[in-house]
Design a protein around this motif. Structure first.
Motif, PDB file in Angstrom:
ATOM      1  N   ASP A 160     -10.968 -40.217  23.998  1.00 30.57           N
ATOM      2  CA  ASP A 160      -9.777 -39.823  23.808  1.00 30.57           C
ATOM      3  C   ASP A 160      -9.582 -38.418  24.101  1.00 30.57           C
ATOM      4  OD1 ASP A 160      -8.649 -41.795  22.506  1.00 30.57           O
ATOM      5  OD2 ASP A 160      -9.852 -41.515  20.613  1.00 30.57           O
TER       6      ASP A 160
ATOM      7  N   THR B  85      -4.873 -36.578  21.732  1.00 37.22           N
ATOM      8  CA  THR B  85      -4.313 -37.957  21.149  1.00 37.22           C
ATOM      9  C   THR B  85      -4.125 -38.217  19.601  1.00 37.22           C
ATOM     10  OG1 THR B  85      -6.139 -38.934  22.743  1.00 37.22           O
ATOM     11  CG2 THR B  85      -5.386 -40.565  21.082  1.00 37.22           C
TER      12      THR B  85
ATOM     13  N   SER C 277      -3.516 -49.079  14.859  1.00 34.91           N
ATOM     14  CA  SER C 277      -4.159 -48.228  15.849  1.00 34.91           C
ATOM     15  C   SER C 277      -5.452 -47.745  15.451  1.00 34.91           C
ATOM     16  CB  SER C 277      -3.391 -46.910  16.125  1.00 34.91           C
ATOM     17  OG  SER C 277      -4.080 -46.052  16.853  1.00 34.91           O
TER      18      SER C 277
ATOM     19  N   LYS D 198      -7.051 -45.553  17.597  1.00 32.69           N
ATOM     20  CA  LYS D 198      -7.138 -44.381  18.636  1.00 32.69           C
ATOM     21  C   LYS D 198      -7.596 -43.173  17.870  1.00 32.69           C
ATOM     22  CE  LYS D 198      -4.208 -46.141  22.244  1.00 32.69           C
ATOM     23  NZ  LYS D 198      -2.706 -46.299  22.691  1.00 32.69           N
TER      24      LYS D 198
ATOM     25  N   ASN E 249      -4.177 -39.649  16.279  1.00 33.37           N
ATOM     26  CA  ASN E 249      -5.216 -40.529  15.629  1.00 33.37           C
ATOM     27  C   ASN E 249      -4.235 -41.626  15.008  1.00 33.37           C
ATOM     28  OD1 ASN E 249      -7.306 -38.937  16.033  1.00 33.37           O
ATOM     29  ND2 ASN E 249      -6.929 -37.678  13.781  1.00 33.37           N
TER      30      ASN E 249
END
Ligand code: HEC
Length: 203
Positions: free
Chosen positions: A110, A114, A102, A104, A116
């Motif tokens: 974001d 969100t 990921s 993200k 991480n």
């Protein structure tokens, strides 16, 4: 300076330009350029992106120029490492694989909540099934199989993920624990991805 450049012909001017612009001036111009071109958007705040701690400042200016410099960075970064309170280092490798995949978190699109990711594949090969990996960092494929799981190796790996600069000053690897990018549980799950014999990393 401009006058010298204009009057001395193009080629010579390029050399003059390089020689005459002082490092301070270049740094100042570069800082101004960064400040004027970076904009805050969503959860990303330009001033937070530009804020550097002491080590980051040193790494992007003078760098490491002596053995003393190196020791100072390694010592200060080693002192930041927090080991798990319960003495357990290995979580769930399946969760670890998702975290490694990921990218993200902390991007302008974001949300503040969100979760991480680690984005480890951006720089490392890890399990063999994932073909899209970067090569800035060494391959971690078969990490546990090759390194074994001695207490020293487990603690070193935890510390490396927590703060990579405790071992390599000015490392490109994000300081996941030190900078609060990943939680303790997420780091345990990544550790399992690297060490669990059942993990695809060690197949
Ligand atoms: C931006 C690139 C980058 C990312 C992202 C990154 N690393 Fe690294 N990693 C490196 C580099 C470069 C090294 C080599 C040593 C150094 O320069 O710090 C390294 C070294 C390591 C090592 C030590 C390997 C050894 O041989 O001792 C481990 C373990 C590791 N990384 C795990 C991870 C994990 C887990 C993640 C994701 C949470 C991750 N890395 C994300 C760049 C990265």
């Amino acid at each position: 300076m401009k006058e010298i450049i204009v009057s001395s012909g193009f080629l010579a001017a390029s050399f003059f330009a390089v020689a005459l612009v002082s490092a301070d001036q270049t740094d100042k111009e570069f800082e101004e350029m960064l400040e004027s071109s970076l904009r805050s958007k969503g959860i990303v705040k330009a001033e937070e992106v530009l804020a550097q701690d002491e080590v980051q400042k040193q790494c992007s200016t003078s760098g490491v120029t002596s053995a003393e410099d190196m020791k100072a960075i390694l010592d200060s970064q080693l002192a930041t490492i927090v080991y798990p309170n319960d003495g357990k280092y290995l979580g769930d490798w399946k969760a670890g694989e998702k975290i490694a995949q990921s990218g993200k978190g902390r991007r302008f699109n974001d949300k503040p909540d969100t979760v991480n990711g680690g984005n480890c594949y951006a720089c490392h090969q890890i399990s063999k099934d994932e073909l899209a990996y970067g090569t800035i960092g060494p391959s971690l494929y078969q990490y546990g199989k090759i390194r074994g799981n001695s207490e020293e190796m487990i603690k070193y790996t935890w510390a490396k993920i927590f703060n990579a600069q405790a071992f390599v000053p000015c490392s490109y690897m994000p300081r996941y624990g030190h900078k609060g990018i990943l939680s303790e549980q997420q780091m345990k799950d990544l550790m399992a991805l690297l060490f669990d014999p059942e993990s695809p990393t060690n197949k």
